[in-house]
Design a protein around this motif. Structure first.
Motif, PDB file in Angstrom:
ATOM      1  N   GLY A  26      -2.365  -2.460  -7.513  1.00  0.00           N
ATOM      2  CA  GLY A  26      -1.588  -2.974  -8.642  1.00  0.00           C
ATOM      3  C   GLY A  26      -2.363  -3.953  -9.516  1.00  0.00           C
ATOM      4  O   GLY A  26      -2.267  -3.907 -10.751  1.00  0.00           O
ATOM      5  N   SER A  67      -1.661   2.608  -7.365  1.00  0.00           N
ATOM      6  CA  SER A  67      -0.432   1.846  -7.048  1.00  0.00           C
ATOM      7  C   SER A  67       0.366   1.592  -8.325  1.00  0.00           C
ATOM      8  O   SER A  67      -0.120   1.830  -9.419  1.00  0.00           O
ATOM      9  CB  SER A  67      -0.784   0.458  -6.507  1.00  0.00           C
ATOM     10  OG  SER A  67      -1.395   0.513  -5.290  1.00  0.00           O
ATOM     11  N   GLU A  78       2.674  -2.102   0.328  1.00  0.00           N
ATOM     12  CA  GLU A  78       1.205  -2.011   0.286  1.00  0.00           C
ATOM     13  C   GLU A  78       0.699  -0.683   0.860  1.00  0.00           C
ATOM     14  O   GLU A  78      -0.439  -0.579   1.294  1.00  0.00           O
ATOM     15  CB  GLU A  78       0.550  -3.200   1.021  1.00  0.00           C
ATOM     16  CG  GLU A  78       0.982  -4.570   0.514  1.00  0.00           C
ATOM     17  CD  GLU A  78       0.706  -4.790  -0.957  1.00  0.00           C
ATOM     18  OE1 GLU A  78      -0.280  -4.235  -1.467  1.00  0.00           O
ATOM     19  OE2 GLU A  78       1.509  -5.498  -1.607  1.00  0.00           O
TER      20      GLU A  78
HETATM   21 MG    MG Z   1       0.454  -3.401  -4.749  1.00  0.00          MG
END
Ligand code: MG
Ligand code: ASP
Length: 442
Positions: A10, A39, A222
């Protein structure tokens, strides 16, 4: 297969500049076959979790507000990547061409419309299923933007829906992979791409999969690292690279530790230990498939892609003379005693462990004396309340909140001093390689 598997988290795609940087990194590997796992952008997963919470609570006002914030965030990035030309009305620049409307925009709008349609209905499924249905959109948004941008840059990119690659069971939020089905899907889709077109780039979502009924599932927070490991395993690649905002795996988290040192080489065994003790640098499930197929894991900086990073691999002998520090905040220490001050015996322990397992409480540290058994665990308010009320049915309970747990692997006196100086240590537990220190925060 000779394919680079790259996972971009991210933080690497939290802005238009981040997305451009991904293209710059890919340029360093020009001509190679690559499989990209992406992500959700920035803190999108957290935002979707909040949207979900409002949805479940029936708080339409907050839900709609968060939804539009998230939509704006993505549209701002998309607009910055495909800017409108001033004075040209609705024209945009795309790969040197001007187009009335770049296909990214209807693609992205479709996804946001789909999400809005879901949020308009009242929840019919349970929390976990709704979670996966809604939160999985983060990765769908990010890959849509990445795909169009990379394509616009002239890269030979093909997108794959991870829900058609990664088959799982229906344990929503922590789905288990159906390896057989997944292997087959990967063989069918990715092998074809990479064998027929060397130098191709595949792109897919991290974190998400689908169950036998085609419902979206997620692999746990995650979980994109794990997706990269699954793809690497099924394609039997040599290396999987995780691009991060740190130079590699450090001996402590720079958020709380001054001047951490980068570790050049780590054994899988050590990585498993670190993940187990709470290091968040690698998702714990990631290691197993990699180790099984003897795949090296590279952790590298997306800001300095030419630098070495950290290599994690199977090593028979691995020695380190640098202590590694792990900090877990917001801990609670629960002491469990038989009511009549009798000894803690096997029956008590078995009952305690059954309750811990039922409530999915992970004991970060355990210690027992003759008349008490103590566990240190994450202070998840809801869970702890339940746990204590369950345990209180049979035992006397004392608990202590406001704690932090420090774990030092390969400790020495200096390392211990560095942690405990000025702190109130309430429990210390040592083995040959590991020390746990529970400290009271005042
Ligand atoms: Mg992430
Ligand atoms: N987007 C998911 C999360 O933030 C998965 C990932 O980033 O690995 O947990």
């Amino acid at each position: 297969m000779n394919v680079e598997v790259f996972k971009f988290g991210g933080a690497s795609v939290n802005s238009a500049e981040g997305v451009r940087n991904v293209a710059r990194i890919l340029d360093l590997y020009k001509g190679k076959s690559m499989m990209l796992v992406i992500s959700a952008m920035g803190k999108t997963t957290n935002a979707l979790e909040r949207i979900l919470q409002h949805y479940m609570d029936g708080d339409a006002v907050s839900m709609v507000e968060e939804y539009y914030k998230l939509r704006d965030f993505h549209l701002t990035i998309a607009n910055a990547l495909f800017p409108l030309i001033p004075d040209e009305g609705a024209e945009r620049v795309s790969a040197g061409r001007t187009v009335d409307e770049h296909p990214l925009f209807p693609d992205l709008e479709n996804l946001f419309d789909e999400l809005r349609a879901i949020l308009k209905q009242t929840p019919t499924a349970g929390y976990d299923e709704c979670y996966d249905h809604i939160v999985s959109y983060g990765e769908l948004f990010s890959t849509t933007i990445l795909y169009h941008f990379l394509e616009g840059e002239g890269l030979p990119v093909t997108r794959f829906d991870a829900r058609k690659l990664i088959s799982t069971d229906s344990s929503f939020r922590d789905a288990r992979v159906d390896w057989k089905k997944t292997q087959l899907a990967i063989q069918k889709q990715l092998f074809t791409l990479f064998q027929d077109h060397k130098g191709s780039i595949g792109l897919t979502q991290g974190f998400i999969g689908s169950d036998p009924d085609g419902r979206s599932t997620t692999l746990g927070r995650e979980g994109s690292d794990f997706t990269a490991a699954i793809l690497g395993y099924c394609m039997r690649v040599k290396e999987v690279t995780i691009w991060k905002d740190v130079p590699g795996i450090l001996n402590a988290d720079p958020k709380w530790f001054d001047n951490p040192v980068k570790l050049d080489l780590l054994s899988f065994l050590e990585a498993v230990e670190l993940a187990y003790f709470g290091a968040t640098v690698i998702h714990p499930k990631t290691i197993k498939p990699l180790e099984n197929a003897n795949i090296t894991l590279l952790v590298k900086s997306f800001l300095h892609p030419e630098e070495e990073g950290t290599k994690v691999k199977s090593l028979q002998e691995w020695k380190i003379d640098i202590p590694i520090f792990i900090r877990k905040q917001n801990q609670v220490l629960i002491s469990i005693m038989p009511r009549d001050f009798s000894f803690v015996v096997e029956q008590n322990l078995s009952q305690i462990f059954t309750i811990l397992a039922q409530l999915h409480v992970k004991a970060n540290v355990m210690q027992n004396s003759a008349i008490s058994f103590s566990i240190c665990t994450d202070n998840d308010q809801k869970k702890i309340k339940l746990l204590i009320s369950e345990l209180q049915k049979s035992f006397e309970i004392r608990f202590n909140e406001g704690l932090e747990l420090y774990t030092i692997r390969h400790y020495n006196d200096g390392a211990i001093q560095r942690i405990i100086s000025g702190k109130n240590v309430i429990l210390e537990q040592k083995t040959r390689n590991t020390i746990h220190l529970i400290v009271q925060i005042t």
